[in-house]
Design a protein around this motif. Structure first.
Motif, PDB file in Angstrom:
ATOM      1  N   GLN A 170     -14.802 -19.145  22.578  1.00  0.00           N
ATOM      2  CA  GLN A 170     -15.046 -18.307  23.674  1.00  0.00           C
ATOM      3  C   GLN A 170     -15.110 -16.561  22.950  1.00  0.00           C
ATOM      4  O   GLN A 170     -14.137 -16.412  22.670  1.00  0.00           O
ATOM      5  CB  GLN A 170     -13.972 -18.473  24.735  1.00  0.00           C
ATOM      6  N   VAL A 171     -16.135 -16.126  23.469  1.00  0.00           N
ATOM      7  CA  VAL A 171     -15.968 -14.440  22.996  1.00  0.00           C
ATOM      8  C   VAL A 171     -15.176 -13.998  23.919  1.00  0.00           C
ATOM      9  O   VAL A 171     -14.841 -14.028  25.430  1.00  0.00           O
ATOM     10  CB  VAL A 171     -17.489 -13.994  23.374  1.00  0.00           C
ATOM     11  N   GLN A 172     -14.356 -12.827  23.639  1.00  0.00           N
ATOM     12  CA  GLN A 172     -13.583 -12.247  24.367  1.00  0.00           C
ATOM     13  C   GLN A 172     -13.994 -10.518  24.107  1.00  0.00           C
ATOM     14  O   GLN A 172     -14.509 -10.287  22.946  1.00  0.00           O
ATOM     15  CB  GLN A 172     -12.053 -12.272  23.899  1.00  0.00           C
ATOM     16  N   LEU A 173     -14.059  -9.866  25.258  1.00  0.00           N
ATOM     17  CA  LEU A 173     -14.458  -8.589  25.301  1.00  0.00           C
ATOM     18  C   LEU A 173     -13.536  -7.478  25.807  1.00  0.00           C
ATOM     19  O   LEU A 173     -13.000  -7.809  26.747  1.00  0.00           O
ATOM     20  CB  LEU A 173     -15.782  -8.375  26.287  1.00  0.00           C
ATOM     21  N   VAL A 174     -13.354  -6.519  25.085  1.00  0.00           N
ATOM     22  CA  VAL A 174     -12.309  -5.725  25.758  1.00  0.00           C
ATOM     23  C   VAL A 174     -13.237  -4.238  25.643  1.00  0.00           C
ATOM     24  O   VAL A 174     -14.014  -3.425  24.840  1.00  0.00           O
ATOM     25  CB  VAL A 174     -11.385  -5.399  24.662  1.00  0.00           C
ATOM     26  N   GLU A 175     -13.200  -3.852  26.962  1.00  0.00           N
ATOM     27  CA  GLU A 175     -14.035  -2.528  27.365  1.00  0.00           C
ATOM     28  C   GLU A 175     -12.942  -1.344  27.172  1.00  0.00           C
ATOM     29  O   GLU A 175     -11.919  -1.413  27.466  1.00  0.00           O
ATOM     30  CB  GLU A 175     -14.707  -2.602  28.599  1.00  0.00           C
ATOM     31  N   SER A 176     -13.750  -0.353  27.003  1.00  0.00           N
ATOM     32  CA  SER A 176     -12.772   1.323  26.865  1.00  0.00           C
ATOM     33  C   SER A 176     -12.697   1.538  28.381  1.00  0.00           C
ATOM     34  O   SER A 176     -13.036   0.749  29.400  1.00  0.00           O
ATOM     35  CB  SER A 176     -13.890   2.138  26.397  1.00  0.00           C
TER      36      SER A 176
END
Length: 116
Positions: free
Chosen positions: A1-7
Motif C-alpha cells: 500500500q502506497v503511503q503519501l505524506v503531503e506538505s
C-alpha cells in the motif's frame, strides 16, 4: 500500500506563490502517475496537475501556465509550484498516486487559501 505524506498548505495573497510537496513510499517509477486533485466547497473534485512515470504532465486548463508539477530524481517526491494564485485557486489540494491498474491512493489533503 502506497503511503503519501503531503506538505503543509498555506495562505497567500492574490498573485502570490506556493509550493506543495508530496512524498510517496513507492517511487513513481513503480507506479503510473502522481499528481494533485483539488476541490472547493460545493464543487466537484478536479485534476489540477499530474505527472507520469515517463514525465508526461497534464494540467487543468485553469492552471496551465501558472502551475508546474515536477518530481525529484528518485521519483518519490512530487512538487506542485503554484504561481500567480487567484482566489479561485483556493481549494483543498489532495495528492494522489495511481498504479498501473488505475487504483489510486490519496493523501489527507492540504488547504490552500488565497485572499487579500
Amino acid at each position: 500500500q502506497v503511503q503519501l505524506v503531503e506538505s503543509e498548505g498555506g495562505s497567500v495573497q492574490p498573485g502570490g506563490s506556493l509550493k506543495l510537496s508530496c512524498t510517496s513510499s513507492i517511487s513513481i517509477f513503480e507506479l503510473d502517475a502522481m499528481g494533485w486533485y483539488r476541490q472547493a466547497p460545493g464543487n466537484q473534485r478536479e485534476l489540477a496537475a499530474m505527472i507520469t512515470w515517463s514525465d508526461h504532465t497534464d494540467y487543468h486548463p485553469a492552471v496551465e501556465g501558472r502551475f508546474t508539477i515536477s518530481r525529484d530524481n528518485a521519483g518519490t517526491t512530487v512538487y506542485l509550484q503554484m504561481n500567480n494564485l487567484q482566489p479561485e485557486d483556493a481549494n483543498v489540494y489532495t495528492c494522489f498516486a495511481r498504479n498501473q491498474n488505475a487504483e489510486e491512493v490519496w493523501g489527507r489533503g492540504i488547504q490552500v487559501t488565497v485572499s487579500s
